[in-house]
Design a protein around this motif. Structure first.
Motif, PDB file in Angstrom:
ATOM      1  N   GLN A  88      -6.571   5.848   2.273  1.00  0.00           N
ATOM      2  CA  GLN A  88      -7.676   5.989   2.859  1.00  0.00           C
ATOM      3  C   GLN A  88      -8.387   4.481   2.695  1.00  0.00           C
ATOM      4  N   THR A  89      -8.163   4.022   1.338  1.00  0.00           N
ATOM      5  CA  THR A  89      -8.802   2.687   1.046  1.00  0.00           C
ATOM      6  C   THR A  89      -8.002   1.645   2.098  1.00  0.00           C
ATOM      7  N   LEU A 116      -6.715   2.004   4.987  1.00  0.00           N
ATOM      8  CA  LEU A 116      -6.948   2.444   6.194  1.00  0.00           C
ATOM      9  C   LEU A 116      -8.538   1.793   6.544  1.00  0.00           C
ATOM     10  N   GLU A 117      -9.273   1.840   5.414  1.00  0.00           N
ATOM     11  CA  GLU A 117     -10.712   1.293   5.611  1.00  0.00           C
ATOM     12  C   GLU A 117     -10.415  -0.517   5.448  1.00  0.00           C
ATOM     13  N   PHE A 118      -9.342  -0.782   4.701  1.00  0.00           N
ATOM     14  CA  PHE A 118      -9.316  -2.447   4.568  1.00  0.00           C
ATOM     15  C   PHE A 118      -8.815  -2.745   5.850  1.00  0.00           C
ATOM     16  N   GLY A 134      -9.073  -1.582   9.043  1.00  0.00           N
ATOM     17  CA  GLY A 134     -10.059  -1.436  10.112  1.00  0.00           C
ATOM     18  C   GLY A 134      -9.453  -0.505  11.220  1.00  0.00           C
ATOM     19  N   ASP A 135     -10.482  -0.433  12.299  1.00  0.00           N
ATOM     20  CA  ASP A 135      -9.922   0.525  13.297  1.00  0.00           C
ATOM     21  C   ASP A 135      -9.905  -0.267  14.716  1.00  0.00           C
ATOM     22  N   TRP A 181       0.677  -1.182  -0.102  1.00  0.00           N
ATOM     23  CA  TRP A 181       0.011  -0.145  -0.133  1.00  0.00           C
ATOM     24  C   TRP A 181       0.921   1.175  -0.037  1.00  0.00           C
ATOM     25  N   GLN A 236      -5.691  -4.433  14.482  1.00  0.00           N
ATOM     26  CA  GLN A 236      -5.624  -3.953  12.928  1.00  0.00           C
ATOM     27  C   GLN A 236      -4.767  -2.905  12.853  1.00  0.00           C
ATOM     28  N   GLU A 262      -6.375   8.835  -1.825  1.00  0.00           N
ATOM     29  CA  GLU A 262      -7.388   7.666  -1.881  1.00  0.00           C
ATOM     30  C   GLU A 262      -6.665   6.432  -1.535  1.00  0.00           C
TER      31      GLU A 262
END
Length: 732
Positions: free
Chosen positions: A233-234, A236-238, A240-241, A212, A245, A230
């Motif tokens: 952000q993708t 971090l969404e992949f 998770g929080d 990444w 992760q 972008e």
């Protein structure tokens, strides 16, 4: 053994000395190389016509065929055979040999590589392409064949063909280097959109943080920061929080923040750092926190930098305490850190609560030392004292500070040991709260529960500051009832009574003290005598010296006694400022004491003490005596002599030592030899041109250096000081 032939023995080396001409290892190696024989070279064979060539080729083919028949699985023999045929320009035969070898081992990578290299050297490009196609179809997991295939097509400028080969390769999902090679191919020909699409396919195949970050860096370098954001952000969404992760994606957060920093979007970078650090425990975010600290130092304000450094140090101390909860030094550092942060916030005008500081102290004092030994509690008790001081000075919560002192006193096992500093700190806290009775109760409880000298001394000092002399007297009585052997306590009590000018009480205390079994009686006697001398009471001081000499006949007592008799005591100024004449001393009485001490010490046979007293007597006579008195003492001064005695180790050997020889002892033991020795000494002094110097000399080097000279003089003149000494020793 007797039948052994003497010729079988190794020859005895008679001369073991080094050779006159030495040789180095480098010379040995060089000579060995120079004298080495030339290697045997095979004779060169010249082929003159076609018939000889055909014969030579046939013979070589028979040799190769024989080898591969002997070891059919030896691929190196097949490769040599095929390469030899290619060197003879027999490419059909070479292909035949390679194909026969592939029938035996079709998965030999080395065989395929040599086969394709042969075709390329022969400029048979299509043959090489066909071979690479066959090889990658048969061995799709061997990256070397794919790389060579792609390199060939790119070398021929067949970019579309190279792209098709990469597409075939990517279907097998190879490692990261293969994807990077494909991307670099597109970058070389400025096909950036294609490269971005390849990155997307690569991430779908290998979604690790490193990939990444590599993709976002590519987008940033080609001037598309929005696309890079972008990508992040993708990512971090992949991931998770959740904590696990976010821990896995620390590299993504750090790279995202660095990119925003390079784009001068400092607030974005700060938000990214805080977002990640808020979701990670301190023990797992050391590297990320270090990057955040560096960022704040470069681009943050003072408050931000201090907050960052504070958090970093908290992590460090927490790690140390997680390893060892009884590391009180780390607790001290963490508590001071929190206190400094609390004070800084208060100075900035913020309404902060000391919750964090109290939490640290409560956690610290909860780690009680595991053993009831005082050495383990020394550092621990300071945590309580520092906690109470914080509550008193910073938070002004005096009730809580009092509770801290009470909890600390309740926790300490006073039956085994106690801490006077804790009791005294609690008492002085009550004094600052203007509650003297509470302070007295605290110290009284401490003395009643666990008396110790430091606690008595602190209580007495407190009452002295309050000018409560009656209480001081009572405390000294209890103190000396507890331990009557403390010489310092007796002296301090007399100093208190002397300050209030109650001299009779001072004398009574001294009289009571000298009757006790003291730890250091000499300082009590000295203080008693100094008191009487200071008051001008020579008779009382003389009486004390006589009483002291009945107990001990130490040389320093005689010297001090004699000097007291010759000194002026008393004097000073009265209340009106008029000078009072002191009482003059009596040098004759001092001489009597010196003589008395000299005789007593001589009877005990202590030569060093006699010499020390004579030195003091000599100094006294130089100040107060006449010439005759000085000569008298000078004649009594000892001299140093070299003697011999048996060694203490029991070996029976003689060892040399230096001894003090006193004229009195020599005169009584050997009067004849003594007179002879004095005459010889006077003669030597006159011969040297000066009077003989008496006195005690500890310089041994002169005697050693002049021994030879003295022996020469004795040989020439027939008599000398050394000869007289030898004669006296023989008489002894």
């Amino acid at each position: 053994m007797s039948g052994r032939d003497a010729r079988d023995r190794a020859p005895r080396v008679k001369n073991r000395a080094p050779a006159a001409v030495q040789i180095t290892s480098e010379q040995l190696l060089r000579e060995a190389q120079e004298r080495a024989e030339a290697p045997v070279k095979a004779p060169r064979q010249r082929i003159q016509d076609l018939e000889e060539l055909t014969e030579f080729q046939g013979r070589k083919r028979n040799e190769f065929e024989g080898r591969i028949r002997y070891s059919r699985d030896n691929i190196r023999a097949w490769i040599k055979y095929a390469q030899w045929e290619a060197s003879q320009n027999e490419f059909e035969r070479s292909r035949s040999v390679f194909e026969r070898a592939l029938d035996i081992d079709p998965r030999s990578v080395d065989l395929w590589v040599k086969y394709t290299d042969m075709e390329l050297r022969a400029r048979n490009i299509n043959h090489a392409r066909n071979l690479y196609d066959r090889a990658v179809t048969l061995l799709p997991r061997v990256d070397t064949l794919w790389y060579k295939y792609v390199y060939l097509e790119e070398l021929l400028l067949n970019i579309a063909g190279a792209r098709q080969i990469f597409e075939r390769w990517m279907q097998w999902e190879p490692n990261d280097k293969a994807w990077q090679s494909y991307i670099k191919l597109e970058e070389r020909y400025n096909e950036l959109e294609r490269a971005s699409a390849i990155f997307e396919r690569w991430i779908a195949c290998r979604p690790i943080p490193k990939n990444w970050v590599t993709w976002s860096k590519f987008e940033e370098e080609r001037g598309v920061p929005d696309k890079a954001r972008e990508v992040f952000q993708t990512a971090l969404e992949f991931f998770g929080d959740e904590e696990e992760q976010v821990e896995k994606a620390q590299a993504v957060f750090a790279a995202f923040a660095r990119m925003e920093t390079r784009l001068k979007e400092y607030e974005r970078a700060r938000v990214i750092y805080k977002f990640a650090l808020a979701r990670l425990p301190r023990s797992k975010s050391a590297s990320l926190y270090s990057a955040y600290t560096k960022f704040e130092k470069q681009h943050g304000d003072r408050a931000g930098v201090e907050l960052t450094v504070l958090g970093k140090r908290r992590i460090q101390y927490e790690e140390e305490l997680a390893y060892d909860g009884t590391n009180y030094d780390a607790w001290f550092s963490l508590a001071r850190l929190e206190e400094d942060a609390y004070r800084a916030d208060k100075e900035d005008g913020e309404d902060v609560q000391p919750t964090r500081v109290r939490e640290v102290y409560e956690r610290a004092v909860a780690n009680v030392p595991p053993a009831t030994e005082k050495r383990y509690w020394r550092r621990y008790i300071y945590l309580w004292l520092q906690y109470a001081a914080f509550e008193e000075l910073d938070t002004k919560d005096f009730d809580r500070a009092r509770d801290v002192y009470k909890a600390a006193i309740k926790l300490v096992p006073h039956r085994q040991f106690t801490f006077a500093k804790l009791w005294l700190a609690y008492a002085y806290f009550e004094i600052r709260r203007v509650d003297v009775m509470a302070a007295r109760k605290v110290l009284g409880a401490g003395i009643g529960m666990c008396p110790k000298p430091k606690l008595f001394t602190g209580y007495i000092e407190l009452e002295m500051r309050l000018r409560e002399f009656d209480r001081v007297r009572k405390l000294y009585e209890k103190f000396l009832t507890y331990d009557a052997s403390l010489s310092s306590a007796w002296i301090q009590w007399t100093q208190v009574e002397n300050a209030v000018e109650d001299f009779e009480r001072v004398r009574a205390i001294f009289e009571l003290a000298v009757q006790q079994s003291l730890d250091m009686p000499e300082i009590v006697w000295k203080a008693y005598i100094d008191f009487e001398v200071g008051e001008g009471e020579r008779e009382r001081a003389r009486e004390l010296y006589e009483r002291l000499l009945e107990r001990t006949s130490h040389v320093k007592v005689y010297i001090s006694y004699a000097l007291m008799e010759s000194s002026t005591i008393g004097g000073g100024e009265d209340e009106d400022g008029n000078e009072i004449q002191g009482e003059e001393g009596d040098p004759d009485r001092s001489r009597e004491i010196f003589e008395r001490g000299y005789k007593a010490i001589r009877q005990r046979g202590e030569k060093e003490d006699r010499a020390l007293l004579l030195e003091a007597w000599k100094a006294f006579e130089e100040e107060h005596g006449s010439d005759a008195d000085r000569v008298k003492v000078q004649e009594m001064m000892p001299t140093t002599r070299k003697r011999w005695r048996k060694a203490e180790d029991g070996s029976g050997e003689l060892e040399e030592y230096w001894d003090l020889a006193f004229p009195d002892d020599e005169r009584e033991a050997n009067p004849a030899s003594y007179n002879f020795f004095r005459a010889a000494q006077d003669w030597a002094a006159k011969r040297a041109g000066g009077a003989a110097g008496g006195g005690l000399s500890y310089d041994m080097s002169d005697s050693d250096s002049n021994e030879d000279e003295d022996e020469d003089e004795d040989a020439e003149d027939g008599v000398g000081v050394d000869a007289a000494v030898e004669a006296m020793e023989q008489d002894e």
